[in-house]
Design an enzyme around this catalytic site. Structure first.
Site, PDB file in Angstrom:
ATOM      1  N   SER A  98      64.216  10.310 -70.028  1.00 21.76           N
ATOM      2  CA  SER A  98      63.438  10.546 -71.241  1.00 21.76           C
ATOM      3  C   SER A  98      61.958  10.186 -71.103  1.00 21.76           C
ATOM      4  O   SER A  98      61.162  10.537 -71.962  1.00 21.76           O
ATOM      5  CB  SER A  98      64.041   9.770 -72.419  1.00 21.76           C
ATOM      6  OG  SER A  98      63.979   8.384 -72.171  1.00 21.76           O
TER       7      SER A  98
ATOM      8  N   LYS B  33      60.006   3.639 -75.285  1.00 18.16           N
ATOM      9  CA  LYS B  33      59.297   4.818 -75.775  1.00 18.16           C
ATOM     10  C   LYS B  33      57.800   4.518 -75.903  1.00 18.16           C
ATOM     11  O   LYS B  33      57.367   3.367 -75.870  1.00 18.16           O
ATOM     12  CB  LYS B  33      59.827   5.223 -77.159  1.00 18.16           C
ATOM     13  CG  LYS B  33      61.223   5.829 -77.186  1.00 18.16           C
ATOM     14  CD  LYS B  33      61.264   7.217 -76.602  1.00 18.16           C
ATOM     15  CE  LYS B  33      62.544   7.948 -76.949  1.00 18.16           C
ATOM     16  NZ  LYS B  33      63.737   7.312 -76.406  1.00 18.16           N
TER      17      LYS B  33
END
Length: 233
Positions: A154, A192
């Protein structure tokens, strides 16, 4: 390592696929797990997908494939994990700005506190698995440091690949654009890029295959900021 809710959802999906040949709807998942909204199911599905237990097939309704199961559900230990052997000396992608060459001199041993895959249970981060040697120059700034193993893709466009070890400095604040370990709803930690969006927090993946998660600011707590990366060839 899965949270109880993630394990319960995976077991429910697997049981229904085995019985009916198709996965349950989000409404059925919500009722089975006694959740108040489908947004909780979306978060659980995303976490299971990012850790490689399920796969969502694009452009098909209710298309969820169970890829593997944990041992508690009858899966095989380390299923789906294949050690990577890379020939040559070129990385898979450009390293993030914080990545530096590892040197044996002036190295510091840091605890590796489990795995993070843009979504991993915080319980995994509370247990030291082993230690890793980190250059002392990577640990600039005040505060404690720890390391996490990356699982998944990701954050590949930020130069963070599956199998990398990220070095994290503990902090509860972050600037827009920082890559952070964020705790979501006191139950799920995710790696993230951090951005503020009004009264909300946006947690952005560095891979167009993953959607940005926008959450109320009171649901997100910064646990640390990325300061370095170690890659083994």
């Amino acid at each position: 390592m899965l949270t109880k809710k993630q394990l319960d959802l995976l077991a429910f999906i697997h049981k229904r696929v085995q019985r009916d040949g198709v996965p349950p709807s989000f409404d059925e998942m919500k009722l089975a797990l006694d959740l108040r909204s489908k947004s909780g199911i979306h978060r659980l599905i995303t976490a299971l997908e990012e850790r490689g237990f399920i796969r969502r097939l694009a452009h098909r309704a209710r298309a969820i494939e169970v890829v593997k199961l944990p041992e508690s559900l009858g899966g095989t230990p380390n299923a789906g994990f294949t050690p990577k052997v890379i020939d040559g000396d070129r990385p898979d992608g450009p390293p993030p700005a914080a990545a530096i060459q590892t040197q044996a001199a002036q190295a510091v041993d840091l605890p590796v506190m489990g795995r993070i895959a843009a979504g991993v249970p915080i319980e995994a981060i509370n247990q030291m698995t082993h230690s890793v040697a980190v250059p002392g120059g990577m640990l600039a700034g005040s505060g404690q440091h720890y390391a996490l193993e990356v699982k998944g893709d990701s954050m590949i466009e930020a130069g963070i690949n599956d199998g990398d070890v990220v070095v994290i400095r503990e902090t509860n604040v972050a600037d827009d654009g920082d890559i952070v370990v964020a705790l979501v709803e006191d139950s799920e930690a995710t790696l993230k890029r951090f951005k503020r969006s009004g009264s909300s927090i946006a947690l952005e993946a560095a891979n167009p295959a993953y959607e940005t998660r926008v959450l109320p600011s009171d649901m997100v707590k910064v646990q640390g900021r990325l300061v370095g990366l170690i890659r083994t060839y």
